[in-house]
Design a protein around this motif. Sequence first.
Motif, PDB file in Angstrom:
ATOM      1  N   ARG A  65     -68.927 -90.104  91.466  1.00 36.84           N
ATOM      2  CA  ARG A  65     -68.508 -91.485  91.187  1.00 36.84           C
ATOM      3  C   ARG A  65     -67.300 -91.487  90.252  1.00 36.84           C
ATOM      4  N   PHE A  66     -66.451 -92.479  90.404  1.00 35.78           N
ATOM      5  CA  PHE A  66     -65.339 -92.641  89.453  1.00 35.78           C
ATOM      6  C   PHE A  66     -64.799 -94.056  89.530  1.00 35.78           C
ATOM      7  N   GLU A  67     -64.180 -94.465  88.457  1.00 34.59           N
ATOM      8  CA  GLU A  67     -63.436 -95.714  88.393  1.00 34.59           C
ATOM      9  C   GLU A  67     -62.108 -95.392  87.724  1.00 34.59           C
ATOM     10  N   ALA A  68     -61.031 -95.555  88.465  1.00 32.93           N
ATOM     11  CA  ALA A  68     -59.710 -95.126  87.995  1.00 32.93           C
ATOM     12  C   ALA A  68     -59.424 -95.661  86.605  1.00 32.93           C
ATOM     13  N   GLY A  69     -59.018 -94.740  85.724  1.00 32.22           N
ATOM     14  CA  GLY A  69     -58.648 -95.110  84.369  1.00 32.22           C
ATOM     15  C   GLY A  69     -59.802 -95.249  83.407  1.00 32.22           C
ATOM     16  N   ARG A  70     -61.046 -95.177  83.904  1.00 32.89           N
ATOM     17  CA  ARG A  70     -62.197 -95.410  83.024  1.00 32.89           C
ATOM     18  C   ARG A  70     -63.128 -94.200  82.922  1.00 32.89           C
ATOM     19  N   TYR A  71     -63.574 -93.661  84.060  1.00 34.12           N
ATOM     20  CA  TYR A  71     -64.448 -92.502  84.019  1.00 34.12           C
ATOM     21  C   TYR A  71     -64.390 -91.779  85.354  1.00 34.12           C
ATOM     22  N   ILE A  72     -64.804 -90.521  85.348  1.00 34.65           N
ATOM     23  CA  ILE A  72     -64.969 -89.762  86.581  1.00 34.65           C
ATOM     24  C   ILE A  72     -66.126 -88.800  86.394  1.00 34.65           C
ATOM     25  N   GLU A  73     -66.933 -88.642  87.449  1.00 31.83           N
ATOM     26  CA  GLU A  73     -68.057 -87.716  87.418  1.00 31.83           C
ATOM     27  C   GLU A  73     -67.837 -86.591  88.430  1.00 31.83           C
ATOM     28  N   TYR A  74     -68.242 -85.402  88.025  1.00 35.54           N
ATOM     29  CA  TYR A  74     -68.220 -84.248  88.912  1.00 35.54           C
ATOM     30  C   TYR A  74     -69.662 -83.782  89.120  1.00 35.54           C
ATOM     31  N   GLU A  75     -70.069 -83.681  90.378  1.00 34.05           N
ATOM     32  CA  GLU A  75     -71.431 -83.309  90.724  1.00 34.05           C
ATOM     33  C   GLU A  75     -71.496 -81.826  91.087  1.00 34.05           C
ATOM     34  N   ARG A  76     -72.482 -81.139  90.544  1.00 31.67           N
ATOM     35  CA  ARG A  76     -72.640 -79.721  90.845  1.00 31.67           C
ATOM     36  C   ARG A  76     -72.987 -79.519  92.323  1.00 31.67           C
ATOM     37  N   VAL A  77     -72.296 -78.587  92.944  1.00 33.20           N
ATOM     38  CA  VAL A  77     -72.573 -78.244  94.343  1.00 33.20           C
ATOM     39  C   VAL A  77     -73.757 -77.283  94.339  1.00 33.20           C
ATOM     40  N   LYS A  78     -74.910 -77.762  94.723  1.00 36.98           N
ATOM     41  CA  LYS A  78     -76.141 -76.999  94.508  1.00 36.98           C
ATOM     42  C   LYS A  78     -76.295 -75.810  95.441  1.00 36.98           C
ATOM     43  N   ASP A  79     -75.569 -75.814  96.549  1.00 39.35           N
ATOM     44  CA  ASP A  79     -75.609 -74.648  97.431  1.00 39.35           C
ATOM     45  C   ASP A  79     -74.273 -73.907  97.430  1.00 39.35           C
ATOM     46  N   TRP A  80     -73.582 -73.980  96.282  1.00 37.34           N
ATOM     47  CA  TRP A  80     -72.259 -73.353  96.201  1.00 37.34           C
ATOM     48  C   TRP A  80     -72.374 -71.849  96.408  1.00 37.34           C
ATOM     49  N   TRP A  81     -71.486 -71.305  97.194  1.00 38.55           N
ATOM     50  CA  TRP A  81     -71.508 -69.885  97.543  1.00 38.55           C
ATOM     51  C   TRP A  81     -71.313 -68.961  96.355  1.00 38.55           C
ATOM     52  N   GLY A  82     -70.682 -69.445  95.278  1.00 40.81           N
ATOM     53  CA  GLY A  82     -70.363 -68.572  94.146  1.00 40.81           C
ATOM     54  C   GLY A  82     -71.382 -68.579  93.031  1.00 40.81           C
ATOM     55  N   ALA A  83     -72.444 -69.378  93.160  1.00 39.48           N
ATOM     56  CA  ALA A  83     -73.339 -69.612  92.027  1.00 39.48           C
ATOM     57  C   ALA A  83     -74.014 -68.349  91.502  1.00 39.48           C
ATOM     58  N   LYS A  84     -74.278 -67.379  92.360  1.00 41.86           N
ATOM     59  CA  LYS A  84     -75.010 -66.188  91.934  1.00 41.86           C
ATOM     60  C   LYS A  84     -74.116 -64.973  91.726  1.00 41.86           C
ATOM     61  N   LEU A  85     -72.814 -65.190  91.719  1.00 40.47           N
ATOM     62  CA  LEU A  85     -71.899 -64.089  91.432  1.00 40.47           C
ATOM     63  C   LEU A  85     -71.953 -63.741  89.944  1.00 40.47           C
ATOM     64  N   PRO A  86     -71.708 -62.484  89.585  1.00 41.33           N
ATOM     65  CA  PRO A  86     -71.748 -62.102  88.158  1.00 41.33           C
ATOM     66  C   PRO A  86     -70.824 -62.951  87.283  1.00 41.33           C
ATOM     67  N   THR A  87     -69.703 -63.383  87.834  1.00 45.79           N
ATOM     68  CA  THR A  87     -68.759 -64.180  87.052  1.00 45.79           C
ATOM     69  C   THR A  87     -69.208 -65.623  86.865  1.00 45.79           C
ATOM     70  N   GLN A  88     -70.282 -66.045  87.555  1.00 45.85           N
ATOM     71  CA  GLN A  88     -70.707 -67.440  87.502  1.00 45.85           C
ATOM     72  C   GLN A  88     -72.132 -67.616  86.986  1.00 45.85           C
ATOM     73  N   ILE A  89     -72.895 -66.572  86.914  1.00 45.67           N
ATOM     74  CA  ILE A  89     -74.267 -66.678  86.403  1.00 45.67           C
ATOM     75  C   ILE A  89     -74.233 -67.183  84.955  1.00 45.67           C
ATOM     76  N   GLY A  90     -75.059 -68.168  84.661  1.00 41.69           N
ATOM     77  CA  GLY A  90     -75.127 -68.729  83.313  1.00 41.69           C
ATOM     78  C   GLY A  90     -74.079 -69.774  83.025  1.00 41.69           C
ATOM     79  N   LEU A  91     -73.219 -70.072  83.994  1.00 42.52           N
ATOM     80  CA  LEU A  91     -72.185 -71.089  83.838  1.00 42.52           C
ATOM     81  C   LEU A  91     -72.486 -72.284  84.753  1.00 42.52           C
ATOM     82  N   ASN A  92     -71.755 -73.368  84.534  1.00 43.75           N
ATOM     83  CA  ASN A  92     -71.850 -74.559  85.397  1.00 43.75           C
ATOM     84  C   ASN A  92     -73.298 -75.029  85.497  1.00 43.75           C
ATOM     85  N   ASN A  93     -73.903 -75.286  84.330  1.00 43.12           N
ATOM     86  CA  ASN A  93     -75.334 -75.554  84.279  1.00 43.12           C
ATOM     87  C   ASN A  93     -75.705 -77.028  84.425  1.00 43.12           C
ATOM     88  N   PHE A  94     -74.754 -77.927  84.252  1.00 41.73           N
ATOM     89  CA  PHE A  94     -75.064 -79.356  84.319  1.00 41.73           C
ATOM     90  C   PHE A  94     -74.938 -79.875  85.751  1.00 41.73           C
TER      91      PHE A  94
END
Length: 620
Positions: A235-264
Motif C-alpha cells: 500500500r502507498f499514498e504518494a507523498g505520505r507513506y509507502i509499505e513494502y511487503e515481504r515476499v514470503k516465497d522469495w528465492w533468496g530467503a535461505k541463502l547464507p547472505t540473507q539468513i537472519g535478515l529481512n525479518n519484518f
Amino acid sequence: MRALTRRKVLTIAAAGVGTLALRQTGLADNRERHGISAFGDLKYPADFPNFDYVNPAAPKGGTFSMIGSSRLNNQNFVTFNTLNSYILRGDAALGMERTFASLMTSAADEPDSMYGLAAKSVQIFDDGLVYRFTLRPGLVFHDGSPLTAHDSVFSLTTLKEKGHPIITAILRDFEGAEAVDDTTVVVRFKEKRARDVPLYVAGLPIFSRAYYAKRPFEESTLDIPTGSGPYKVGRFEAGRYIEYERVKDWWGAKLPTQIGLNNFDVIRYEFYRDRDVAFEGFTGKNYAFREEFTSRIWATRYDFPAMRDGRVKRDVLKDETPSGAQGWFLNTRRPKFQNVKLREALIYAFDFEWTNRTIMYGSYDRTHSVFQNSDLMAKGKPSDDELKLLEQFRGKVPDEVFGDPFVPPVTDGSGHDRNLLRRATRLLNEAGYPIKDGKRMTPKGERMIIEFLLDEPSFQAHHMPYIKNLSVLGIDANIRLVDPVQLKSRTNDFDFDVVIQRFSFSTVPGESLRSYFSSRAADIKGSQNLAGISDPAIDALIDIIIAAPTRPELVTACRALDRVIRSGRYWVPHWYKASHWIAYWDMFDRPAQGKPKYARGIPETWWYDPAKAAQLERRG
C-alpha cells in the motif's frame, strides 16, 4: 583496449574449459569465487552459514515503521511522486531498492566485500577486465516469470544509458555485458577501470526486461515495477507513506547472505515535511522507530509519557563508518564565489563553537575533512609517501598543500569573534571585494548578495547567526525556503548560491569520488559536485586513488586528495558526530552481538517481538 570477441566470450562462458584453453585466450584466472572485494580479501569462506552480525533464528512477522534516514539517487526524505528511483526525474520513494535483487550483496561487517545473491559464483579474467557471473537456478520475479542473464544484461545496459547521472558517471568504466545463455552474464570493463566498479556493477538492481519492453525506463511513474528482491511494493499514498511487503516465497530467503535478515512482514516509511511534526508523529505512535538528527529534540523533547514509563526506548549506537562532510557548499560556477580568499572569509564568519553550544547543546564536533572520522583524513604535515605523490603537483596547487592541512578556526564562542571577522575583512579586501556605502561589492562593482537555498525549516536557526556575521562584513545574505521538489530541481540545475550538502564515502572510496569532485561532474546536471570543483590536480589524484593497488597506497592518495580539496575552501564546514541516536517503541528485538561495523543494521537485522508488542498494547 583489447577487443573481446564473441569467440572469446563463448570461451569464457564454457563451463568445462580447461586451464590450457583459458591460457590460449589470454585469460589468467578462471577459479570460481563466492565473493569479491576491492583488494581480494574476504572475511567469509565459501561455506559460511550466515553473516556474524545476524540472528539466524530471528522470527519473521510484524511491521517496522519509520521515517527514512538514508536515500539513493532521486529519492526524497520528505515526499515522493514516483516509484522509479534510478533516474533523474521525479522524487522517488525511499526504500525502493528493497524490491530488487542484484548479482551480489554486501557484508555489513566488511568495508567492501560482496557475496553471491542472484549469482552463485563469479570468475575473473583478463587482468580484471572481464567478469563471468553464473546465476543460481530457480530465480524468478515477483510475478513468477523467470529471472535470467538477459534481464541482468538489460538492467546494466539500461542503467548505463538512461540511469541517474550518479549511476551513469560511476558506470563510465563499464564497457558492456552479454548474456551467453540464461544463466551466464559476462561483464566487460575498460582498461584502467576504477577498482570498485565491478563491486558497484554486482550490486545494481536486476529489472524485468519483459516489464520494460512495454514502457519507457526513464519514465517517472507511480506504476509498481516488477521486482526481484525480498520485498514488494504494498500500500502507498504518494507523498505520505509507502509499505513494502515481504515476499514470503522469495528465492533468496535461505541463502547464507540473507539468513537472519529481512525479518519484518511489512516495512513502512512515513513522510513528513517538518521535523517537529515528524517528532509529534512518533510520540503519537504513528510510526515506531526514528533516528534522531536534531540535537534540540534529542536534548529536550524525549520526556513524553511513553518515554518516562519505558514504552519508548532510546539508545546511542557507535558509528564506525567515515562521517564524511556536511556544510554550506559554495557554487563556484558563479563568478562571485570563484576567489579562494572570498571563500575563506566566509568560513571565518561562521562561529561553530557558539552554534554548537547554543543551538545544538554541545552535541557535535567540527568537520574538517571530506573523509572525517576515518584514516583517510589528512592530519599534520604530509608523510614522506604523501610528499612523493604530491610533488608532481607543485606549482599547480597552493603551497599549503605541502604543509599542515587547512582547519577551520576555533572561535571565542561569543557568536561574534572580532578577531576572525577582522581577518575575514582583510581577506575580502585583498580579494577585491571592497566596501562602498557600507555594502560589500564584488570586483564587478555589484553588491555581494548570498542566497542560502533551504528546504528544511528547522535549519533556519543555524543560518541566522551566520547571516548576522556576514552582514557585519557588509554581505547581504538571506534564506530562500523552498519545497523539497523545488530544492531538488534547483540543485540538479546548479541554480543556487549556497546549499547544504552532506555526504560520506566508504573506507575504500573509488569511482564515486568523481561524482563529487571531478571536473567532468561539475558540468553534469544532477551530479553531486554541487560546489563545481574543477581542478586538474584533483582529477589526477582521483585517478591515482582508483588505481591504487594496495590499501596503504589508497590511504596515502586519499590524504593527498584531502589536502588539495581543503586548500580550495569550497565549503563552510559544519559538524558531525560518530554515533546514531535512535528511539523506538519497545516492540522489537535485535542481535545480542550488536550492530555490524559498517552499517546501522536497522531494520535489516532486527525483528518483531510479539510478547513485547502485546505488553505495549496492554499498557496503552
